[in-house]
Write a protein that holds these residues in place. Structure first.
Motif, PDB file in Angstrom:
ATOM      1  N   ALA A   1       0.755  -1.276  -0.187  1.00  0.00           N
ATOM      2  CA  ALA A   1       0.111   0.074   0.188  1.00  0.00           C
ATOM      3  C   ALA A   1       0.856   1.369   0.065  1.00  0.00           C
ATOM      4  O   ALA A   1       0.586   2.254  -0.743  1.00  0.00           O
ATOM      5  N   ASP A   2       1.879   1.282   0.773  1.00  0.00           N
ATOM      6  CA  ASP A   2       2.727   2.415   0.801  1.00  0.00           C
ATOM      7  C   ASP A   2       3.527   2.572  -0.588  1.00  0.00           C
ATOM      8  O   ASP A   2       3.426   3.796  -0.949  1.00  0.00           O
ATOM      9  N   MET A   3       3.710   1.599  -1.288  1.00  0.00           N
ATOM     10  CA  MET A   3       4.574   1.889  -2.662  1.00  0.00           C
ATOM     11  C   MET A   3       3.373   2.352  -3.563  1.00  0.00           C
ATOM     12  O   MET A   3       3.452   3.404  -4.117  1.00  0.00           O
ATOM     13  N   MET A   4       2.230   1.801  -3.628  1.00  0.00           N
ATOM     14  CA  MET A   4       0.949   2.053  -4.360  1.00  0.00           C
ATOM     15  C   MET A   4       0.826   3.547  -4.144  1.00  0.00           C
ATOM     16  O   MET A   4       0.346   4.338  -5.048  1.00  0.00           O
ATOM     17  N   ALA A   5       0.555   4.063  -2.935  1.00  0.00           N
ATOM     18  CA  ALA A   5       0.238   5.499  -2.504  1.00  0.00           C
ATOM     19  C   ALA A   5       1.244   6.363  -2.857  1.00  0.00           C
ATOM     20  O   ALA A   5       0.774   7.471  -3.555  1.00  0.00           O
ATOM     21  N   MET A   6       2.522   6.089  -2.829  1.00  0.00           N
ATOM     22  CA  MET A   6       3.526   7.088  -3.464  1.00  0.00           C
ATOM     23  C   MET A   6       3.648   7.129  -4.839  1.00  0.00           C
ATOM     24  O   MET A   6       3.525   8.040  -5.509  1.00  0.00           O
ATOM     25  N   ASN A   7       3.192   6.039  -5.739  1.00  0.00           N
ATOM     26  CA  ASN A   7       3.111   5.951  -7.068  1.00  0.00           C
ATOM     27  C   ASN A   7       1.960   6.776  -7.512  1.00  0.00           C
ATOM     28  O   ASN A   7       2.051   7.469  -8.592  1.00  0.00           O
ATOM     29  N   GLY A   8       0.969   6.766  -6.635  1.00  0.00           N
ATOM     30  CA  GLY A   8      -0.462   7.830  -6.807  1.00  0.00           C
ATOM     31  C   GLY A   8      -0.046   8.949  -6.595  1.00  0.00           C
ATOM     32  O   GLY A   8      -0.593   9.921  -7.451  1.00  0.00           O
ATOM     33  N   VAL A   9       0.775   9.396  -5.794  1.00  0.00           N
ATOM     34  CA  VAL A   9       1.217  10.953  -5.798  1.00  0.00           C
ATOM     35  C   VAL A   9       2.229  11.133  -6.702  1.00  0.00           C
ATOM     36  O   VAL A   9       2.077  12.508  -7.505  1.00  0.00           O
ATOM     37  N   LEU A  10       3.328  10.460  -7.007  1.00  0.00           N
ATOM     38  CA  LEU A  10       4.326  10.919  -7.992  1.00  0.00           C
ATOM     39  C   LEU A  10       3.912  10.559  -9.489  1.00  0.00           C
ATOM     40  O   LEU A  10       4.229  11.464 -10.374  1.00  0.00           O
ATOM     41  N   SER A  11       3.087   9.745  -9.532  1.00  0.00           N
ATOM     42  CA  SER A  11       2.735   9.309 -11.191  1.00  0.00           C
ATOM     43  C   SER A  11       1.634   8.288 -11.188  1.00  0.00           C
ATOM     44  O   SER A  11       2.074   7.171 -11.360  1.00  0.00           O
ATOM     45  N   PRO A  12       0.612   8.867 -11.060  1.00  0.00           N
ATOM     46  CA  PRO A  12      -0.774   7.794 -11.138  1.00  0.00           C
ATOM     47  C   PRO A  12      -0.897   6.966 -12.492  1.00  0.00           C
ATOM     48  O   PRO A  12      -0.770   7.395 -13.531  1.00  0.00           O
ATOM     49  N   ARG A  13      -0.482   5.688 -12.211  1.00  0.00           N
ATOM     50  CA  ARG A  13      -0.585   4.783 -13.438  1.00  0.00           C
ATOM     51  C   ARG A  13      -1.540   3.638 -12.593  1.00  0.00           C
ATOM     52  O   ARG A  13      -1.450   3.242 -11.436  1.00  0.00           O
ATOM     53  N   PRO A  14      -2.667   3.532 -13.311  1.00  0.00           N
ATOM     54  CA  PRO A  14      -3.828   2.624 -12.756  1.00  0.00           C
ATOM     55  C   PRO A  14      -3.357   1.324 -12.307  1.00  0.00           C
ATOM     56  O   PRO A  14      -3.902   1.091 -11.402  1.00  0.00           O
ATOM     57  N   ALA A  15      -2.548   0.612 -12.790  1.00  0.00           N
ATOM     58  CA  ALA A  15      -1.991  -0.664 -12.656  1.00  0.00           C
ATOM     59  C   ALA A  15      -1.309  -0.550 -11.103  1.00  0.00           C
ATOM     60  O   ALA A  15      -1.238  -1.899 -10.470  1.00  0.00           O
TER      61      ALA A  15
ATOM     62  N   GLY B   1       0.699 -10.970  -3.884  1.00  0.00           N
ATOM     63  CA  GLY B   1       0.882  -9.856  -4.366  1.00  0.00           C
ATOM     64  C   GLY B   1      -0.230  -9.136  -5.478  1.00  0.00           C
ATOM     65  O   GLY B   1      -0.583  -8.042  -5.135  1.00  0.00           O
ATOM     66  N   PHE B   2      -0.506  -9.681  -6.306  1.00  0.00           N
ATOM     67  CA  PHE B   2      -1.464  -9.494  -7.320  1.00  0.00           C
ATOM     68  C   PHE B   2      -2.824  -9.322  -6.526  1.00  0.00           C
ATOM     69  O   PHE B   2      -3.678  -8.197  -6.893  1.00  0.00           O
ATOM     70  N   GLY B   3      -3.226 -10.211  -5.508  1.00  0.00           N
ATOM     71  CA  GLY B   3      -4.458  -9.996  -4.628  1.00  0.00           C
ATOM     72  C   GLY B   3      -4.358  -8.721  -3.918  1.00  0.00           C
ATOM     73  O   GLY B   3      -5.510  -7.954  -3.898  1.00  0.00           O
ATOM     74  N   VAL B   4      -3.405  -8.141  -3.528  1.00  0.00           N
ATOM     75  CA  VAL B   4      -2.985  -7.183  -2.593  1.00  0.00           C
ATOM     76  C   VAL B   4      -3.318  -5.893  -3.505  1.00  0.00           C
ATOM     77  O   VAL B   4      -4.052  -4.959  -3.424  1.00  0.00           O
ATOM     78  N   ILE B   5      -2.501  -5.985  -4.783  1.00  0.00           N
ATOM     79  CA  ILE B   5      -2.849  -4.996  -5.549  1.00  0.00           C
ATOM     80  C   ILE B   5      -4.111  -4.581  -5.935  1.00  0.00           C
ATOM     81  O   ILE B   5      -4.653  -3.515  -5.964  1.00  0.00           O
ATOM     82  N   GLU B   6      -4.926  -5.828  -6.462  1.00  0.00           N
ATOM     83  CA  GLU B   6      -6.113  -5.642  -6.968  1.00  0.00           C
ATOM     84  C   GLU B   6      -6.990  -5.011  -5.664  1.00  0.00           C
ATOM     85  O   GLU B   6      -8.195  -4.195  -6.070  1.00  0.00           O
ATOM     86  N   SER B   7      -7.023  -5.667  -4.608  1.00  0.00           N
ATOM     87  CA  SER B   7      -7.800  -5.058  -3.362  1.00  0.00           C
ATOM     88  C   SER B   7      -7.710  -3.571  -3.173  1.00  0.00           C
ATOM     89  O   SER B   7      -8.653  -2.975  -3.004  1.00  0.00           O
ATOM     90  N   LEU B   8      -6.463  -3.086  -3.123  1.00  0.00           N
ATOM     91  CA  LEU B   8      -6.344  -1.765  -2.843  1.00  0.00           C
ATOM     92  C   LEU B   8      -6.613  -0.900  -3.860  1.00  0.00           C
ATOM     93  O   LEU B   8      -7.289   0.201  -3.910  1.00  0.00           O
ATOM     94  N   ARG B   9      -6.430  -1.250  -5.203  1.00  0.00           N
ATOM     95  CA  ARG B   9      -6.995  -0.580  -6.397  1.00  0.00           C
ATOM     96  C   ARG B   9      -8.472  -0.340  -6.706  1.00  0.00           C
ATOM     97  O   ARG B   9      -8.962   0.637  -6.871  1.00  0.00           O
ATOM     98  N   ALA B  10      -9.069  -1.573  -6.196  1.00  0.00           N
ATOM     99  CA  ALA B  10     -10.792  -1.323  -5.988  1.00  0.00           C
ATOM    100  C   ALA B  10     -11.079  -0.426  -4.924  1.00  0.00           C
ATOM    101  O   ALA B  10     -12.102   0.317  -5.147  1.00  0.00           O
ATOM    102  N   THR B  11     -10.377  -0.453  -3.659  1.00  0.00           N
ATOM    103  CA  THR B  11     -11.011   0.569  -2.787  1.00  0.00           C
ATOM    104  C   THR B  11     -10.375   1.651  -2.696  1.00  0.00           C
ATOM    105  O   THR B  11     -11.121   2.820  -2.467  1.00  0.00           O
ATOM    106  N   TRP B  12      -9.229   1.989  -3.563  1.00  0.00           N
ATOM    107  CA  TRP B  12      -8.505   3.532  -3.676  1.00  0.00           C
ATOM    108  C   TRP B  12      -8.415   3.684  -5.080  1.00  0.00           C
ATOM    109  O   TRP B  12      -7.242   3.808  -5.296  1.00  0.00           O
ATOM    110  N   PRO B  13      -9.395   3.772  -5.692  1.00  0.00           N
ATOM    111  CA  PRO B  13      -8.845   3.899  -7.316  1.00  0.00           C
ATOM    112  C   PRO B  13      -8.192   5.401  -7.536  1.00  0.00           C
ATOM    113  O   PRO B  13      -8.742   6.460  -7.022  1.00  0.00           O
ATOM    114  N   CYS B  14      -7.495   5.427  -8.523  1.00  0.00           N
ATOM    115  CA  CYS B  14      -7.134   6.913  -9.038  1.00  0.00           C
ATOM    116  C   CYS B  14      -8.084   7.221 -10.195  1.00  0.00           C
ATOM    117  O   CYS B  14      -8.384   6.519 -11.065  1.00  0.00           O
ATOM    118  N   PRO B  15      -8.381   8.563 -10.297  1.00  0.00           N
ATOM    119  CA  PRO B  15      -9.529   9.014 -11.129  1.00  0.00           C
ATOM    120  C   PRO B  15      -8.694   8.910 -12.519  1.00  0.00           C
ATOM    121  O   PRO B  15      -7.556   8.763 -12.746  1.00  0.00           O
TER     122      PRO B  15
END
Length: 103
Positions: free
Chosen positions: A40-54, A89-103
């Motif tokens: 989640a930390d890695m994905m949240a940082m990606n969301g701030v720096l360079s939102p890429r949906p995956a 890892g794929f399950g965690v990524i999919e679950s977090l993206r489903a809960t906190w998607p980027c626009p």
């Protein structure tokens, strides 16, 4: 669906095994919290720096707790038993993206 989410490898590293560890009163609870929180930390940082949906989540001004991230994974995993054999890892990524998607 993420590429490779059909992973069929080490059963100890699949969604079902991580879900079991994430349950309260289970010896793997702290592993689950750390694993999900780290992704989640890695994905949240990606969301701030360079939102890429995956590989990003967009959490807004109030950053969720690790417990909230963990609960999002539990809720998603329980709702998607068809994904239990996928790599954790794929399950965690999919679950977090489903809960906190980027626009």
């Amino acid at each position: 669906m993420l590429a490779g989410s059909g992973y069929a490898g080490n059963n100890d590293a699949d969604v079902q095994s991580l879900l079991a560890q994430c349950k309260p009163n289970n010896g793997g609870w702290s592993y689950c919290l750390g694993y999900v929180g780290g992704v989640a930390d890695m994905m949240a940082m990606n969301g701030v720096l360079s939102p890429r949906p995956a590989l990003s989540i967009c959490v807004g001004q109030t950053i969720p707790t690790y417990g909230a991230y963990q609960q999002a994974f539990i809720n998603w995993a329980e709702a998607h038993p068809e994904k239990w054999q996928s790599h954790q890892g794929f399950g965690v990524i999919e679950s977090l993206r489903a809960t906190w998607p980027c626009p």
